[in-house]
Design an enzyme around this catalytic site. Structure first.
Site, PDB file in Angstrom:
ATOM      1  N   TYR A  48       0.844  -1.147   0.092  1.00 37.12           N
ATOM      2  CA  TYR A  48       0.110   0.140  -0.069  1.00 37.12           C
ATOM      3  C   TYR A  48       0.793   1.207  -0.063  1.00 37.12           C
ATOM      4  O   TYR A  48       0.839   1.958  -0.994  1.00 37.12           O
ATOM      5  CB  TYR A  48      -0.948   0.239   1.331  1.00 37.12           C
ATOM      6  CG  TYR A  48      -1.705   1.174   1.342  1.00 37.12           C
ATOM      7  CD1 TYR A  48      -2.946   1.519   0.580  1.00 37.12           C
ATOM      8  CD2 TYR A  48      -1.480   2.315   2.385  1.00 37.12           C
ATOM      9  CE1 TYR A  48      -3.638   2.618   0.784  1.00 37.12           C
ATOM     10  CE2 TYR A  48      -2.212   3.514   2.219  1.00 37.12           C
ATOM     11  CZ  TYR A  48      -3.261   3.502   1.663  1.00 37.12           C
ATOM     12  OH  TYR A  48      -4.078   4.788   1.706  1.00 37.12           O
ATOM     13  N   LYS A  75       1.379   4.363  -3.087  1.00 39.74           N
ATOM     14  CA  LYS A  75       1.131   5.663  -2.866  1.00 39.74           C
ATOM     15  C   LYS A  75       2.413   6.492  -3.177  1.00 39.74           C
ATOM     16  O   LYS A  75       2.029   7.642  -3.666  1.00 39.74           O
ATOM     17  CB  LYS A  75       0.582   5.885  -1.304  1.00 39.74           C
ATOM     18  CG  LYS A  75      -0.652   5.197  -1.120  1.00 39.74           C
ATOM     19  CD  LYS A  75      -1.853   5.760  -2.009  1.00 39.74           C
ATOM     20  CE  LYS A  75      -3.387   5.333  -1.636  1.00 39.74           C
ATOM     21  NZ  LYS A  75      -4.401   5.547  -2.616  1.00 39.74           N
TER      22      LYS A  75
END
Length: 258
Positions: A150, A154
């Site tokens: 994750y 990002k």
């Protein structure tokens, strides 16, 4: 009035961005998986703000869902705002998570915004002024154990946004990337963070999704590049370059440990 397309619009930050844009009298195209929730939200925003609000129930982790969305949006040539908000995390050790789940995670957090931006950019270029708003995360600024994929996704989103903004600087399309910190949404539940210790840490610093949404929309219309809402989040990110990576990784790991 021109349309704004918002992915992940049924709840959390996406829902609040939709509300903020409706307040500013933008017509909306909402995309998420739950048709019942989208239908209710569209009716509510239409009633409260007097705007047009259409929705697309689609699973954006699949090629079919992306094609369904692009096909629908292509029938609305007045598109002037694309909000790439859809995203989620998976919490846990990399080698203990399932590969198919990680692939879906990367699909939503990286492939989807790139695909939608590429496919819809010709429509955005037709408007007098258009905007792309990408939602990243403060986890992008360091490696985060237990959120490894994750946080890496990002980081990709921030760098993609910055490069795209530069490439489009002579065009009518402005690109803004906003990186929220902990926000009062269902993010932790969706990620599988069932630890009371993690939740207590998050409660001390979390922002309201409406605050994040207003900050994001304001930043977008001001044509800002890379923005972080909340002074605590700004400070935490600002000190990272001055600390050894091993230390920032240890701190991040401590936040997301049970």
């Amino acid at each position: 009035m021109s349309y704004a397309l918002i992915t992940g619009a049924s709840k959390g930050i996406g829902k609040e961005i939709a509300t903020e844009l409706a307040r500013r009298k933008y017509d909306l195209l909402l995309v998420a998986r739950s048709e019942d929730v989208l239908s209710s939200l569209a009716a509510s925003l239409t009633s409260e703000f007097g705007i047009k609000c259409l929705y697309i129930a689609a699973d954006l982790s699949t090629n079919e869902g992306i094609e369904k969305t692009v096909s629908f949006v292509s029938q609305k040539p007045e598109l002037s705002i694309l909000v790439n908000n859809a995203g989620y995390a998976l919490w846990g050790r990399f080698d203990e998570l399932r590969l198919d789940e990680l692939n879906s995670l990367m699909m939503i957090n990286m492939f989807l915004p790139v695909n939608l931006t590429y496919r819809l950019l010709p429509l955005l270029k037709k408007s007098k002024q258009s905007y792309i708003l990408n939602i990243a995360s403060t986890t992008a600024y360091q490696a985060v154990p237990k959120l490894a994929i994750y946080s890496a996704c990002k980081t990709f989103m921030i760098n993609f946004s910055r490069a795209l903004k530069y490439e489009l600087k002579s065009s009518n399309v402005s690109v803004t990337c906003v990186s929220p910190g902990t926000t009062d949404t269902n993010f932790m539940d969706a990620a599988g963070m069932n630890s009371e210790a993690i939740r207590k840490k998050a409660d001390k610093v979390k922002m309201k999704p409406s605050e994040v949404a207003k900050f994001a929309v304001d930043s977008m219309f001001r044509k800002k590049n890379e923005m972080i809402p909340g002074w605590l989040n700004k400070i935490s990110v600002a000190v990272i370059p001055f600390l050894p990576k091993a230390l920032t990784e240890k701190i991040a790991a401590g936040i997301y440990e049970k």
